[in-house]
Design an enzyme around this catalytic site. Sequence first.
Site, mmCIF file in Angstrom:
data_model
loop_
_atom_site.group_PDB
_atom_site.id
_atom_site.type_symbol
_atom_site.label_atom_id
_atom_site.label_comp_id
_atom_site.label_asym_id
_atom_site.label_seq_id
_atom_site.Cartn_x
_atom_site.Cartn_y
_atom_site.Cartn_z
ATOM 1 N N LYS A 45 0.827 -1.248 0.155
ATOM 2 C CA LYS A 45 -0.113 -0.032 0.043
ATOM 3 C C LYS A 45 0.911 1.215 -0.081
ATOM 4 O O LYS A 45 0.151 2.375 0.529
ATOM 5 C CB LYS A 45 -0.955 0.029 1.029
ATOM 6 C CG LYS A 45 -1.718 -1.343 1.315
ATOM 7 C CD LYS A 45 -2.494 -1.623 0.059
ATOM 8 C CE LYS A 45 -3.799 -0.582 -0.234
ATOM 9 N NZ LYS A 45 -4.219 -1.185 -1.476
ATOM 10 N N HIS A 107 6.617 -7.425 -2.644
ATOM 11 C CA HIS A 107 6.638 -6.680 -1.139
ATOM 12 C C HIS A 107 7.704 -7.646 -0.287
ATOM 13 O O HIS A 107 7.822 -7.067 1.017
ATOM 14 C CB HIS A 107 5.226 -7.020 -0.598
ATOM 15 C CG HIS A 107 4.243 -6.179 -1.097
ATOM 16 N ND1 HIS A 107 4.436 -4.999 -1.822
ATOM 17 C CD2 HIS A 107 2.978 -6.392 -1.378
ATOM 18 C CE1 HIS A 107 3.319 -4.309 -2.305
ATOM 19 N NE2 HIS A 107 2.350 -5.247 -2.337
ATOM 20 N N SER A 137 -4.044 3.369 4.878
ATOM 21 C CA SER A 137 -4.405 2.513 3.421
ATOM 22 C C SER A 137 -4.151 1.247 3.663
ATOM 23 O O SER A 137 -5.160 0.386 3.570
ATOM 24 C CB SER A 137 -3.402 2.994 2.349
ATOM 25 O OG SER A 137 -3.585 2.280 1.263
#
Length: 249
Positions: A45, A107, A137
């Site tokens: 995010k 990620h 977020s």
Amino acid sequence: MELPPRPTLFDFHGVPMIEIFTANWDSIQNFKARPDDILIATYPKAGTTWVSYILDLLYFGQTCPDRHMSIPIHERVPFLEISIPSQPSGKDLADHLPTAPRLIKTHLPVQFVPKSFWEQNCRIVYVGRNAKDNTVSFFHFARMSNFQPEPGDWSTFLQRFMEGNSERNKLIQNSTTCSTEDLIEDFGREFNSLCFFLGLSPSAEEKERVATGVMFDNMKQNKMTNYSTVKTMNQDVSPFMRKDPLNFT
């Protein structure tokens, strides 16, 4: 559609992870990168989808214009480590990408990035974000995504985030760094910096085309970038793309 139960975080070699990121681990670690691959490395995010779409339009917006309205962004820029039952894994999607360069996102923290990316001297675009906006977020994303651990209430999630008990990423070598805040403040400057790093010299018309395509409202309305085709995300709970105030996903 009956959804599976929510996953739980567990310690994986010192890093909090969930099973959809570790189930295909040996295969991920043996991923064969190519010299022209571009890895988009981010904290969840932090602006992943935005930068993915910027690069996708930059490289393929003119040569393959139809793909941006017909192929979801998560197929154009595969999520390398994700492995969800009954769906193509991120690695399989990356292996079969027809484009050159291949745009791939991750990620993973630096120590988990497959070694072939280093061996092939691949370019890496690292995306960072203000921690406050990132946390907000991520919280709303966890609320709406069934493949994220149950976030609990805001105070619980915030405490866990500050303690580092969530997926993590770090700055990595042979990379350029950009942030969502800098892109919002001066898109042209940051876009030029990305192009310089990638060795590209787009025309003024190409720059304008990309800048228009990646505007928040345009991406939010585009089913190929707003993740509305992903049934495990309940956008009635929270939209994937939110703007409060700096909230590109």
